[in-house]
Scaffold this motif. Structure first.
Motif, short mmCIF file in Angstrom:
data_model
loop_
_atom_site.label_atom_id
_atom_site.label_comp_id
_atom_site.label_asym_id
_atom_site.label_seq_id
_atom_site.Cartn_x
_atom_site.Cartn_y
_atom_site.Cartn_z
N THR A 167 0.84 -1.27 0.01
CA THR A 167 0.03 0.05 0.05
C THR A 167 0.81 1.35 -0.08
O THR A 167 1.78 1.31 0.64
CB THR A 167 -0.83 -0.20 1.22
OG1 THR A 167 -1.64 -1.12 1.19
CG2 THR A 167 -1.83 1.14 1.33
N ASN B 195 -0.67 7.08 -1.25
CA ASN B 195 -1.89 7.49 -1.48
C ASN B 195 -3.07 6.51 -1.48
O ASN B 195 -4.26 6.60 -2.18
CB ASN B 195 -1.76 8.09 -3.05
CG ASN B 195 -0.87 9.14 -3.17
OD1 ASN B 195 -1.05 10.23 -2.71
ND2 ASN B 195 0.28 8.84 -4.03
N ASP B 196 -2.76 5.36 -0.73
CA ASP B 196 -3.81 4.16 -0.47
C ASP B 196 -3.73 3.46 -1.67
O ASP B 196 -4.82 2.67 -1.91
CB ASP B 196 -5.08 4.49 0.08
CG ASP B 196 -4.91 5.52 1.36
OD1 ASP B 196 -4.04 5.11 2.14
OD2 ASP B 196 -5.49 6.33 1.77
#
Length: 209
Positions: free
Chosen positions: A181, A184-185
């Protein structure tokens, strides 16, 4: 080819440019990333050199894998074309064809957990399509395509485990599955095999667990 920029993906693409050993030979102080707005107006010049169906030539372009889509970097001027999930599939396929060669085939599966899906095959890279929209990608087989941190097919497990955002998915039925991950997700998933990365994917996929 229009050159676009969105959020963190362009930064990730440029990070890979910086890591590429040949980047300095192509980049100079005047190099810039073109911009396109929501209406499609662009400040970048059209790429008139690339022809649809051209064989993949990594001396001209390279592809960046990302948890939010794909990026294509043109080495000659370090222009970054970003293809986020949610982009029209026809545009993504045409851009990839101009950059890395024509697709080799197309398949579909009506039984995917996320619903019916189509798959456009560009060799080791496959893009996933739902309702004519680019929703995911899958990388497998022999390929130099990678994420901005250099994760690709054959990357050593120890290197992946050392990345920020790495997590082993211990409940997976697919094998030794992991996720990475980013800040920025965006999430990239993968499978280890024989001590290194065997498969990578992101976005909406057709994985049967």
């Amino acid at each position: 080819m229009r050159t676009i920029l969105i959020g963190g993906m362009a930064a990730l693409a440029l990070a890979l440019v910086a890591c590429d050993e040949d980047a300095e030979a192509y980049a100079d102080e005047d190099s810039a990333v073109g911009l396109v707005d929501d209406e499609g107006d662009t400040e970048a010049e059209e790429d008139t050199d690339a022809e649809p169906g051209e064989a993949y030539d990594d001396s001209r372009y390279f592809v960046v894998l990302d948890g939010e889509g794909l990026g294509i970097v043109r080495r000659s001027d370090v222009a970054v074309t970003v293809l986020p999930f949610g982009t029209a599939a026809d545009h993504v396929a045409a851009t990839l064809a101009q950059s890395i060669g024509a697709p080799r085939g197309q398949e579909s599966n009506d039984e995917c957990g996320a619903g019916p899906m189509e798959f456009i095959d560009f060799g080791p890279l496959t893009i996933n399509v739902q309702d004519d929209v680019f929703v995911g990608w899958w990388l497998r087989g022999d390929s130099d395509i990678a994420t901005s941190d250099g994760t690709g097919i054959g990357t050593a497990r120890a290197k992946v485990e050392a990345l920020d955002g790495y997590e082993l998915y211990e409940e997976s039925t697919l094998g030794e599955e992991f996720t990475i991950t980013d800040s920025n997700d965006g999430v990239v998933s993968g499978i280890f095999g024989d001590g290194d990365v065997q498969d990578l994917w992101a976005g909406t996929s057709c994985v049967f667990r």
